[in-house]
Design an enzyme around this catalytic site. Sequence first.
Site, PDB file in Angstrom:
ATOM      1  N   LYS A 103      -5.976   3.130  -6.718  1.00  0.00           N
ATOM      2  CA  LYS A 103      -4.522   3.211  -6.801  1.00  0.00           C
ATOM      3  C   LYS A 103      -3.998   1.929  -7.442  1.00  0.00           C
ATOM      4  O   LYS A 103      -4.364   0.826  -7.009  1.00  0.00           O
ATOM      5  CB  LYS A 103      -3.958   3.373  -5.381  1.00  0.00           C
ATOM      6  CG  LYS A 103      -2.480   3.673  -5.311  1.00  0.00           C
ATOM      7  CD  LYS A 103      -2.087   3.875  -3.848  1.00  0.00           C
ATOM      8  CE  LYS A 103      -0.600   4.114  -3.714  1.00  0.00           C
ATOM      9  NZ  LYS A 103      -0.214   4.218  -2.288  1.00  0.00           N
ATOM     10  N   HIS A 105      -0.703   1.166  -7.793  1.00  0.00           N
ATOM     11  CA  HIS A 105       0.637   0.816  -7.349  1.00  0.00           C
ATOM     12  C   HIS A 105       0.641   0.717  -5.819  1.00  0.00           C
ATOM     13  O   HIS A 105      -0.359   1.024  -5.167  1.00  0.00           O
ATOM     14  CB  HIS A 105       1.657   1.874  -7.811  1.00  0.00           C
ATOM     15  CG  HIS A 105       1.387   3.237  -7.269  1.00  0.00           C
ATOM     16  ND1 HIS A 105       0.435   4.074  -7.804  1.00  0.00           N
ATOM     17  CD2 HIS A 105       1.919   3.907  -6.203  1.00  0.00           C
ATOM     18  CE1 HIS A 105       0.411   5.209  -7.127  1.00  0.00           C
ATOM     19  NE2 HIS A 105       1.291   5.129  -6.147  1.00  0.00           N
TER      20      HIS A 105
END
Length: 218
Positions: A103, A105
Amino acid sequence: MKPYQREFIEFALANEVLKFGEFKLKSGRVSPYFFNAGLFNNGKTLGAIGGFYAAALEDANFDYDVLFGPAYKGIPLVCATALALSNDYKKDAPFSFNRKEKKDHGEGGNIVGTPLKGKIVVIDDVITAGTAINESIEIIKQNKAELTGVLVAVDRAEVAPDGTGKSAIQAVEEKNNVKVCAIISMDHIMEFMEEKGTYADQLKLMKEYKVQYGIKKD
């Protein structure tokens, strides 16, 4: 065989997770039994399987700081195990699992839950070719943590098709100098069948399969 192992076999049979018959494996072998952990797919069965994993984990006596469930099948298993440890043994077991894709973010990274630090035990369904467990071991190394054990549902205890004469579990143990434990093995299933006395035909096939493909014990 311990009571929780016998109960696990009975539970797996009742929920058709463990079946007897003819099943063609990825290796091309025709197995007289098949165990499909993917059928632990509702609240009742998941709660029960967590209890069996927790009992086996206590039995294995692994030293750990965090339980790790590899994506994807290991995720519900590690959650259920941690919950059962809390409910049944009053033990607070931190756990985490990985994302297949990092991921970029929010909090970022590919680990969800407790950071992988200290001593780690991997909770998964089975070890077949060893690919998935090797990925988990690499993730643990990248996080500078230490693998201290692996717990799976079933040890088929049969030699891998690679000609080494070792099972996938034995190969993982030797390569990583770590103990791999299972809730039950093929021997436990056969012992259960002997006890019941109603599986004569299936037991005969199990014994033949073990002679042909079973690992040779010292």
